[in-house]
Design a protein around this motif. Structure first.
Motif, PDB file in Angstrom:
ATOM      1  N   PHE A   9       0.828  -1.214   0.000  1.00  0.00           N
ATOM      2  CA  PHE A   9       0.000   0.000   0.000  1.00  0.00           C
ATOM      3  C   PHE A   9       0.855   1.254   0.000  1.00  0.00           C
ATOM      4  O   PHE A   9       1.803   1.371   0.783  1.00  0.00           O
ATOM      5  CB  PHE A   9      -0.891   0.049   1.265  1.00  0.00           C
ATOM      6  N   ASP A  10       0.474   2.197  -0.847  1.00  0.00           N
ATOM      7  CA  ASP A  10       0.959   3.562  -0.725  1.00  0.00           C
ATOM      8  C   ASP A  10       0.383   4.120   0.588  1.00  0.00           C
ATOM      9  O   ASP A  10      -0.556   3.548   1.154  1.00  0.00           O
ATOM     10  CB  ASP A  10       0.452   4.347  -1.951  1.00  0.00           C
ATOM     11  N   PHE A  11       0.917   5.210   1.074  1.00  0.00           N
ATOM     12  CA  PHE A  11       0.471   5.726   2.371  1.00  0.00           C
ATOM     13  C   PHE A  11      -0.439   6.953   2.225  1.00  0.00           C
ATOM     14  O   PHE A  11      -1.626   6.881   2.495  1.00  0.00           O
ATOM     15  CB  PHE A  11       1.699   6.046   3.225  1.00  0.00           C
ATOM     16  N   ASP A  12       0.141   8.070   1.730  1.00  0.00           N
ATOM     17  CA  ASP A  12      -0.644   9.299   1.586  1.00  0.00           C
ATOM     18  C   ASP A  12      -1.688   9.135   0.491  1.00  0.00           C
ATOM     19  O   ASP A  12      -1.364   8.753  -0.635  1.00  0.00           O
ATOM     20  CB  ASP A  12       0.267  10.469   1.191  1.00  0.00           C
ATOM     21  N   GLY A  13      -2.922   9.427   0.807  1.00  0.00           N
ATOM     22  CA  GLY A  13      -3.969   9.331  -0.207  1.00  0.00           C
ATOM     23  C   GLY A  13      -4.514   7.928  -0.354  1.00  0.00           C
ATOM     24  O   GLY A  13      -5.411   7.692  -1.165  1.00  0.00           O
ATOM     25  N   VAL A  14      -3.981   6.993   0.432  1.00  0.00           N
ATOM     26  CA  VAL A  14      -4.510   5.628   0.407  1.00  0.00           C
ATOM     27  C   VAL A  14      -4.884   5.200   1.829  1.00  0.00           C
ATOM     28  O   VAL A  14      -6.018   4.823   2.093  1.00  0.00           O
ATOM     29  CB  VAL A  14      -3.506   4.627  -0.212  1.00  0.00           C
ATOM     30  N   VAL A 192      -1.522  -1.067  -4.138  1.00  0.00           N
ATOM     31  CA  VAL A 192      -2.631  -0.107  -4.086  1.00  0.00           C
ATOM     32  C   VAL A 192      -2.045   1.291  -3.948  1.00  0.00           C
ATOM     33  O   VAL A 192      -1.285   1.554  -3.002  1.00  0.00           O
ATOM     34  CB  VAL A 192      -3.566  -0.394  -2.878  1.00  0.00           C
ATOM     35  N   GLU A 193      -2.388   2.183  -4.860  1.00  0.00           N
ATOM     36  CA  GLU A 193      -1.718   3.486  -4.954  1.00  0.00           C
ATOM     37  C   GLU A 193      -2.734   4.492  -5.506  1.00  0.00           C
ATOM     38  O   GLU A 193      -3.659   4.103  -6.225  1.00  0.00           O
ATOM     39  CB  GLU A 193      -0.500   3.281  -5.876  1.00  0.00           C
ATOM     40  N   ASP A 194      -2.589   5.770  -5.168  1.00  0.00           N
ATOM     41  CA  ASP A 194      -3.557   6.739  -5.697  1.00  0.00           C
ATOM     42  C   ASP A 194      -2.941   7.642  -6.760  1.00  0.00           C
ATOM     43  O   ASP A 194      -3.587   8.580  -7.210  1.00  0.00           O
ATOM     44  CB  ASP A 194      -4.172   7.576  -4.568  1.00  0.00           C
ATOM     45  N   ARG A 195      -1.702   7.353  -7.159  1.00  0.00           N
ATOM     46  CA  ARG A 195      -1.090   8.145  -8.232  1.00  0.00           C
ATOM     47  C   ARG A 195      -1.018   7.266  -9.476  1.00  0.00           C
ATOM     48  O   ARG A 195      -0.230   6.326  -9.555  1.00  0.00           O
ATOM     49  CB  ARG A 195       0.296   8.625  -7.801  1.00  0.00           C
TER      50      ARG A 195
END
Ligand SMILES: [Mg+2]
Length: 249
Positions: A9-14, A192-195
């Motif tokens: 997992f990405d951290f910021d935004g996830v 899982v990432e938001d970028r």
């Protein structure tokens, strides 16, 4: 090698919504450079900043956005973010490294002077903490891969009662490289990432072409990020996140 799959997992935004911290730190860093946005306080996140956050790749860009916010036209920035950014940097005579240094110093000072207040600027997205903790019952380990520094991220995870199998921060290198390293140790279930651009780079990396990638719909997405996703990258919302991994799109 353990057969138990590892989900990254990405951290910021996830996991964590850091919007309040982004604005606060960017405002304070701009103040360090004698350029705090006049008429805007450090507490209320302006709509323009929130809207442009999906275009931000490096922390220092937020300092520029904060300084520019009173006179900035979001409509123009979303059309050509890179050009508007270059023009603003030139007009102010600023460099990326100057802004990054101001931001890092701001955060270091915030952490050492009032750690609890700084931590409080970060809120987990609803349901995320429970969901991550539930992976254990599913027989899935999870890890965090972030462009934030590992020390800050470790502190935030700790404050949320979250213990990933592993945490890799900014110091660990580019995300595709870290994923390749993780893949030598573990069976990767996905990322899982938001970028979107990061996911596209991951999928274009030799050795990662078949890694399942999910774009977190609750994160900091540009409107166009949701459309025409390339093969291997699926949009996931929080309802689907809550289902067992085997049911993810
Ligand atoms: Mg992110």
């Amino acid at each position: 090698m353990t057969a138990q799959p590892l989900l990254v997992f990405d951290f910021d935004g996830v996991i964590v919504d850091g919007m309040a911290e982004y604005w606060w730190s960017a405002w304070m860093a701009a103040q360090r450079l004698n350029a705090e946005p006049q008429g805007l306080g450090s507490d209320a996140v302006p709509q323009g900043f929130r809207r442009l956050r999906p275009w931000v790749h490096h922390g220092w860009e937020m300092v520029l956005l904060a300084a520019e916010m009173p006179q900035l036209d979001p409509e123009r920035w979303v059309v050509d973010y890179a050009t508007e950014q270059d023009m603003a940097l030139q007009r102010r005579g600023w460099s990326a490294s100057l802004l990054q240094e101001a931001l890092d110093q701001t955060r270091q000072q915030a952490v050492s002077s009032d750690r609890a207040a700084w931590l409080g600027l970060h809120q987990p997205f609803p349901g995320l903490v429970d969901r991550l903790q539930a992976f254990q019952e599913e027989g899935v380990d999870w890890a965090v891969l972030t462009t934030k520094t590992a020390a800050f991220t470790a502190e935030l995870l700790e404050s949320l009662g979250l213990r990933p199998w592993r945490l890799d921060g900014r110091e660990a290198g580019p995300k595709p490289e870290v994923l390749l390293r993780l893949q030598r140790e573990r069976v990767l279930a996905g990322f899982v990432e938001d970028r979107r651009a990061t996911l596209e780079t991951v999928r274009d990396t030799d050795g990662l072409q078949s890694l399942p990638c999910w774009l977190a719909s609750w994160g900091y997405l540009k409107p166009s990020d949701r459309e025409d996703l390339p093969r291997g990258i699926q949009l996931i919302d929080q309802d689907r996140l809550a289902t067992p991994l085997a049911q993810w799109p």
